[in-house]
Design a protein around this motif. Structure first.
Motif, PDB file in Angstrom:
ATOM      1  N   LEU A 267     114.190 133.286 -30.504  1.00  0.00           N
ATOM      2  CA  LEU A 267     114.853 132.270 -29.687  1.00  0.00           C
ATOM      3  C   LEU A 267     116.363 132.498 -29.663  1.00  0.00           C
ATOM      4  CD1 LEU A 267     114.732 129.642 -28.069  1.00  0.00           C
ATOM      5  CD2 LEU A 267     114.874 128.392 -30.228  1.00  0.00           C
ATOM      6  N   ALA A 268     116.952 132.787 -30.823  1.00  0.00           N
ATOM      7  CA  ALA A 268     118.390 133.019 -30.893  1.00  0.00           C
ATOM      8  C   ALA A 268     118.780 134.259 -30.101  1.00  0.00           C
ATOM      9  CB  ALA A 268     118.830 133.156 -32.345  1.00  0.00           C
ATOM     10  N   LYS A 269     117.938 135.290 -30.157  1.00  0.00           N
ATOM     11  CA  LYS A 269     118.233 136.516 -29.416  1.00  0.00           C
ATOM     12  C   LYS A 269     118.164 136.272 -27.910  1.00  0.00           C
ATOM     13  CE  LYS A 269     116.624 139.653 -33.047  1.00  0.00           C
ATOM     14  NZ  LYS A 269     115.570 140.571 -33.507  1.00  0.00           N
ATOM     15  N   ALA A 270     117.177 135.494 -27.476  1.00  0.00           N
ATOM     16  CA  ALA A 270     117.049 135.195 -26.047  1.00  0.00           C
ATOM     17  C   ALA A 270     118.257 134.405 -25.559  1.00  0.00           C
ATOM     18  CB  ALA A 270     115.763 134.421 -25.786  1.00  0.00           C
ATOM     19  N   LYS A 271     118.699 133.429 -26.346  1.00  0.00           N
ATOM     20  CA  LYS A 271     119.860 132.623 -25.962  1.00  0.00           C
ATOM     21  C   LYS A 271     121.130 133.472 -25.928  1.00  0.00           C
ATOM     22  CE  LYS A 271     118.239 128.077 -27.481  1.00  0.00           C
ATOM     23  NZ  LYS A 271     118.463 126.937 -28.408  1.00  0.00           N
ATOM     24  N   ALA A 272     121.270 134.371 -26.901  1.00  0.00           N
ATOM     25  CA  ALA A 272     122.458 135.234 -26.947  1.00  0.00           C
ATOM     26  C   ALA A 272     122.498 136.161 -25.748  1.00  0.00           C
ATOM     27  CB  ALA A 272     122.469 136.035 -28.241  1.00  0.00           C
ATOM     28  N   ASP A 273     121.344 136.709 -25.382  1.00  0.00           N
ATOM     29  CA  ASP A 273     121.283 137.616 -24.228  1.00  0.00           C
ATOM     30  C   ASP A 273     121.685 136.889 -22.954  1.00  0.00           C
ATOM     31  OD1 ASP A 273     120.151 140.308 -23.087  1.00  0.00           O
ATOM     32  OD2 ASP A 273     119.213 138.750 -21.887  1.00  0.00           O
ATOM     33  N   LEU A 274     121.153 135.681 -22.761  1.00  0.00           N
ATOM     34  CA  LEU A 274     121.480 134.934 -21.548  1.00  0.00           C
ATOM     35  C   LEU A 274     122.923 134.472 -21.549  1.00  0.00           C
ATOM     36  CD1 LEU A 274     118.353 132.760 -20.685  1.00  0.00           C
ATOM     37  CD2 LEU A 274     119.084 134.950 -19.747  1.00  0.00           C
ATOM     38  N   ARG A 275     123.469 134.154 -22.704  1.00  0.00           N
ATOM     39  CA  ARG A 275     124.877 133.748 -22.771  1.00  0.00           C
ATOM     40  C   ARG A 275     125.782 134.896 -22.318  1.00  0.00           C
ATOM     41  NH1 ARG A 275     124.368 131.050 -27.061  1.00  0.00           N
ATOM     42  NH2 ARG A 275     124.679 132.759 -28.526  1.00  0.00           N
ATOM     43  N   PHE A 276     125.457 136.111 -22.740  1.00  0.00           N
ATOM     44  CA  PHE A 276     126.218 137.300 -22.339  1.00  0.00           C
ATOM     45  C   PHE A 276     126.167 137.473 -20.828  1.00  0.00           C
ATOM     46  CE2 PHE A 276     126.014 141.995 -21.564  1.00  0.00           C
ATOM     47  CZ  PHE A 276     127.310 142.317 -21.918  1.00  0.00           C
ATOM     48  N   HIS A 277     124.970 137.372 -20.252  1.00  0.00           N
ATOM     49  CA  HIS A 277     124.816 137.577 -18.809  1.00  0.00           C
ATOM     50  C   HIS A 277     125.391 136.406 -18.011  1.00  0.00           C
ATOM     51  CE1 HIS A 277     122.654 141.343 -19.019  1.00  0.00           C
ATOM     52  NE2 HIS A 277     121.883 140.846 -19.953  1.00  0.00           N
ATOM     53  N   MET A 278     125.343 135.189 -18.564  1.00  0.00           N
ATOM     54  CA  MET A 278     125.926 134.047 -17.865  1.00  0.00           C
ATOM     55  C   MET A 278     127.435 134.166 -17.812  1.00  0.00           C
ATOM     56  SD  MET A 278     125.047 131.340 -16.196  1.00  0.00           S
ATOM     57  CE  MET A 278     126.429 131.040 -15.085  1.00  0.00           C
ATOM     58  N   MET A 279     128.033 134.699 -18.865  1.00  0.00           N
ATOM     59  CA  MET A 279     129.484 134.902 -18.859  1.00  0.00           C
ATOM     60  C   MET A 279     129.876 135.928 -17.801  1.00  0.00           C
ATOM     61  SD  MET A 279     130.345 134.795 -22.945  1.00  0.00           S
ATOM     62  CE  MET A 279     132.136 134.854 -22.730  1.00  0.00           C
ATOM     63  N   ILE A 280     129.044 136.935 -17.609  1.00  0.00           N
ATOM     64  CA  ILE A 280     129.300 137.918 -16.553  1.00  0.00           C
ATOM     65  C   ILE A 280     129.202 137.241 -15.184  1.00  0.00           C
ATOM     66  CG2 ILE A 280     128.437 140.020 -15.430  1.00  0.00           C
ATOM     67  CD1 ILE A 280     127.595 141.005 -18.211  1.00  0.00           C
ATOM     68  N   ALA A 281     128.196 136.382 -15.010  1.00  0.00           N
ATOM     69  CA  ALA A 281     128.046 135.662 -13.740  1.00  0.00           C
ATOM     70  C   ALA A 281     129.271 134.794 -13.466  1.00  0.00           C
ATOM     71  CB  ALA A 281     126.780 134.807 -13.765  1.00  0.00           C
ATOM     72  N   GLU A 282     129.761 134.100 -14.485  1.00  0.00           N
ATOM     73  CA  GLU A 282     130.936 133.246 -14.298  1.00  0.00           C
ATOM     74  C   GLU A 282     132.170 134.070 -13.944  1.00  0.00           C
ATOM     75  OE1 GLU A 282     131.097 131.099 -17.956  1.00  0.00           O
ATOM     76  OE2 GLU A 282     129.589 129.624 -17.321  1.00  0.00           O
ATOM     77  N   ALA A 283     132.217 135.307 -14.437  1.00  0.00           N
ATOM     78  CA  ALA A 283     133.353 136.187 -14.138  1.00  0.00           C
ATOM     79  C   ALA A 283     133.258 136.800 -12.747  1.00  0.00           C
ATOM     80  CB  ALA A 283     133.454 137.295 -15.185  1.00  0.00           C
ATOM     81  N   SER A 284     132.146 136.555 -12.036  1.00  0.00           N
ATOM     82  CA  SER A 284     131.994 137.087 -10.674  1.00  0.00           C
ATOM     83  C   SER A 284     132.879 136.340  -9.679  1.00  0.00           C
ATOM     84  CB  SER A 284     130.534 136.980 -10.221  1.00  0.00           C
ATOM     85  OG  SER A 284     130.185 135.628  -9.942  1.00  0.00           O
ATOM     86  N   HIS A 285     133.303 135.130 -10.035  1.00  0.00           N
ATOM     87  CA  HIS A 285     134.094 134.280  -9.137  1.00  0.00           C
ATOM     88  C   HIS A 285     133.393 134.098  -7.793  1.00  0.00           C
ATOM     89  CE1 HIS A 285     137.641 133.810 -11.717  1.00  0.00           C
ATOM     90  NE2 HIS A 285     137.313 135.004 -12.160  1.00  0.00           N
ATOM     91  N   ASN A 286     132.072 133.983  -7.870  1.00  0.00           N
ATOM     92  CA  ASN A 286     131.242 133.713  -6.692  1.00  0.00           C
ATOM     93  C   ASN A 286     130.458 132.438  -6.998  1.00  0.00           C
ATOM     94  OD1 ASN A 286     128.770 133.682  -5.029  1.00  0.00           O
ATOM     95  ND2 ASN A 286     129.453 135.679  -4.296  1.00  0.00           N
ATOM     96  N   LEU A 287     130.777 131.358  -6.307  1.00  0.00           N
ATOM     97  CA  LEU A 287     130.190 130.063  -6.623  1.00  0.00           C
ATOM     98  C   LEU A 287     128.666 130.097  -6.565  1.00  0.00           C
ATOM     99  CD1 LEU A 287     130.419 127.035  -7.202  1.00  0.00           C
ATOM    100  CD2 LEU A 287     130.699 126.663  -4.748  1.00  0.00           C
ATOM    101  N   LEU A 288     128.092 130.789  -5.595  1.00  0.00           N
ATOM    102  CA  LEU A 288     126.638 130.807  -5.451  1.00  0.00           C
ATOM    103  C   LEU A 288     125.979 131.611  -6.569  1.00  0.00           C
ATOM    104  CD1 LEU A 288     126.247 131.120  -1.576  1.00  0.00           C
ATOM    105  CD2 LEU A 288     126.147 129.077  -3.007  1.00  0.00           C
ATOM    106  N   VAL A 289     126.582 132.723  -6.944  1.00  0.00           N
ATOM    107  CA  VAL A 289     126.053 133.505  -8.063  1.00  0.00           C
ATOM    108  C   VAL A 289     126.090 132.681  -9.349  1.00  0.00           C
ATOM    109  CG1 VAL A 289     126.487 135.495  -9.575  1.00  0.00           C
ATOM    110  CG2 VAL A 289     126.551 135.780  -7.095  1.00  0.00           C
TER     111      VAL A 289
END
Length: 233
Positions: free
Chosen positions: A140-162
């Motif tokens: 569970l911790a590994k799954a959350k960590a993986d998604l946190r990493f990818h969510m931070m990348i999404a937030e850095a896209s500066h694309n509201l829809l993404v």
């Protein structure tokens, strides 16, 4: 008759709208307080309140008494579907991975183009922390960590829809994403050999500001995991 206060409030409303559209203020994130906005833009608190009321009427923010204003997710009302109980279905998990490949490829592409140096620094901190947490942690911790990493990348896209779709997709499909990792770890007893190095390559492509490579690596990362999942059965 349009007053100077009206003009200033409209100007602030447009400025905040631009920050929301370009992901400077992300869905779920609190806006600066009225006092902070008043100081930053040299406006009265009454003018700031008018601007925030305009944003709320447009459905871009929600304001809570005593709790400030929070940026809304513009896609939330279109994403009201219950996926409870299907997270352990293999066919559904494979479909989730197909969407992740497309979504995370675009997120990585635009993050490589648009991420601020501060965002890259925070992604780097999360990347290094994730590498350290991978050994000895729960699935569970590994799954959350993986998604946190990818969510931070999404937030850095500066694309509201993404950003908006990533938030809703990861939340709605978390059980399936967790299930993918659980199946894989049960078979191999560990992360498959390529995942850690793939995270490294994606992070390096972001640092190098190479959008095409970042997209390619992000897609390959998910496709590799999807192939591992297919081989589990």
């Amino acid at each position: 008759m349009t007053t100077e206060s009206d003009i200033l409030s409209q100007k602030l409303s447009r400025e905040l709208q631009e920050q929301i559209v370009f992901g400077v203020i992300c869905p779920g994130q609190k806006l600066p307080s009225q006092r902070q906005l008043s100081t930053r833009f040299n406006m009265s608190r009454a003018t700031v309140r008018e601007a925030l009321q305009d944003l709320e009427l447009k459905g871009l923010i929600e304001t809570y008494h005593g709790g400030g204003s929070v940026c809304c997710n513009p896609l939330e009302s279109y994403f009201e579907t219950s996926l409870e109980g299907v997270g352990d279905n293999l066919d559904y998990q494979l479909q989730v991975m197909e969407i992740r490949a497309a979504l995370e490829g675009e997120a990585a592409y635009y993050a490589a183009l648009r991420a601020t140096n501060e965002q890259l620094g925070k992604i780097g901190q999360e990347y290094h922390a994730m590498q350290e947490r991978n050994s000895g942690n729960t699935t569970l911790a590994k799954a959350k960590a993986d998604l946190r990493f990818h969510m931070m990348i999404a937030e850095a896209s500066h694309n509201l829809l993404v950003i908006s779709f990533s938030q809703l997709f990861y939340n709605s499909c978390f059980n399936a994403i967790y299930g993918v990792l659980d199946r894989t770890l049960k078979k191999f007893g560990r992360y498959p050999d390529g995942i850690r190095s793939q995270h490294t390559q994606i992070y390096q492509a972001l640092l190098d500001r190479n959008p095409d490579l970042a997209r390619k690596l992000a897609i390959e990362h998910i496709e590799y995991t999807r192939k591992q999942l297919e081989e589990v059965e």
